[in-house]
Design a protein around this motif. Sequence first.
Motif, short mmCIF file in Angstrom:
data_model
loop_
_atom_site.label_atom_id
_atom_site.label_comp_id
_atom_site.label_asym_id
_atom_site.label_seq_id
_atom_site.Cartn_x
_atom_site.Cartn_y
_atom_site.Cartn_z
N ALA A 269 0.30 -6.85 -0.22
CA ALA A 269 -0.74 -7.35 0.56
C ALA A 269 -1.52 -8.11 -0.31
O ALA A 269 -2.17 -9.31 0.22
N ARG B 4 5.75 -2.00 -2.93
CA ARG B 4 4.54 -1.41 -2.64
C ARG B 4 3.54 -1.95 -1.65
O ARG B 4 3.36 -3.56 -2.04
N GLN B 5 3.18 -1.49 -0.81
CA GLN B 5 2.32 -2.08 0.39
C GLN B 5 1.05 -2.79 -0.45
O GLN B 5 0.77 -3.84 0.26
N ALA B 6 0.32 -2.05 -1.24
CA ALA B 6 -0.85 -2.73 -1.82
C ALA B 6 -0.50 -3.96 -2.54
O ALA B 6 -1.16 -4.94 -2.61
N SER C 161 -4.03 -7.70 4.71
CA SER C 161 -4.45 -6.48 4.46
C SER C 161 -3.10 -5.54 4.46
O SER C 161 -2.00 -6.37 4.91
N ARG C 162 -3.30 -4.34 4.39
CA ARG C 162 -1.86 -3.56 4.47
C ARG C 162 -1.23 -3.43 5.81
O ARG C 162 0.14 -3.18 5.83
N THR C 163 -1.87 -3.52 6.83
CA THR C 163 -1.35 -3.42 8.17
C THR C 163 -0.13 -4.37 8.35
O THR C 163 0.75 -3.99 8.78
N VAL D 142 1.64 -5.86 6.60
CA VAL D 142 2.66 -5.61 5.39
C VAL D 142 3.38 -4.26 5.88
O VAL D 142 4.61 -4.39 5.87
N ARG D 143 2.59 -3.30 6.45
CA ARG D 143 3.52 -2.19 6.96
C ARG D 143 4.10 -2.41 8.09
O ARG D 143 5.35 -1.87 8.15
#
Length: 234
Positions: A39, A34-36, A45-47, A49-50
Amino acid sequence: MTPQTDEGPLVDDIAARIRARIMNGELAIGKPLRQAALAAEFGVSRTPVREALRQLQNGGLIEVQPNRGAVVRVPTPWEVRQAYEVRAELEGLAARRAASRITERQLTALREHNAVLREAAERAAGEEAAAGSPATTAANDCFHTVVCEAADNPWLSRMIDRINESFPRNVSSLALAGDERHRQLNIRQHELIVEALTARDADRADEVMRDHVISSGELLTAWYERRSQTVFHG
């Protein structure tokens, strides 16, 4: 390919940390990423991680599934079998080269690593947890690493490493933990490899190493085949 941004080093670091957790089994195959949550855990931030997950997807360690998002990828049985066919040839060559180059110190290290596996098998007495542990995973990996180091060919070592990095390293121990016969076979095959290397018999070292890796590949293929039937289907 990760875009060139100021976050490049951060993305690489996050990808490396996630990769390490996949390789040691902390993030099991089939587990959603899960990105959230990642992160929040990494304090970013999620960026990045994505982008890190995209990097791992390109490397084949994770995949994105409909309605589930990113998950740790379950290799197909045929992928495992084919990878181990190649690994068998490469490690056979490593053993062949090592036969004329290995030192007494390295032979001692091989015996010590195999002793860890033997002692764990004796303690296990049918208990899977005792036979398949971080210590046995490390001992098994170190055994093969010593042979590769003795081969003294960085190109060969890198090619073997690339195959090994395609699959979580704890899975071999998990597969062996549930199979007493293969545990004993694994230890005996290691003994045969050490005997061939001690005798400086390159042909025999090549042969027994290839047989060992093919045998390990078949065990792992069967494990993944069983696992792939349950990870996503109950």
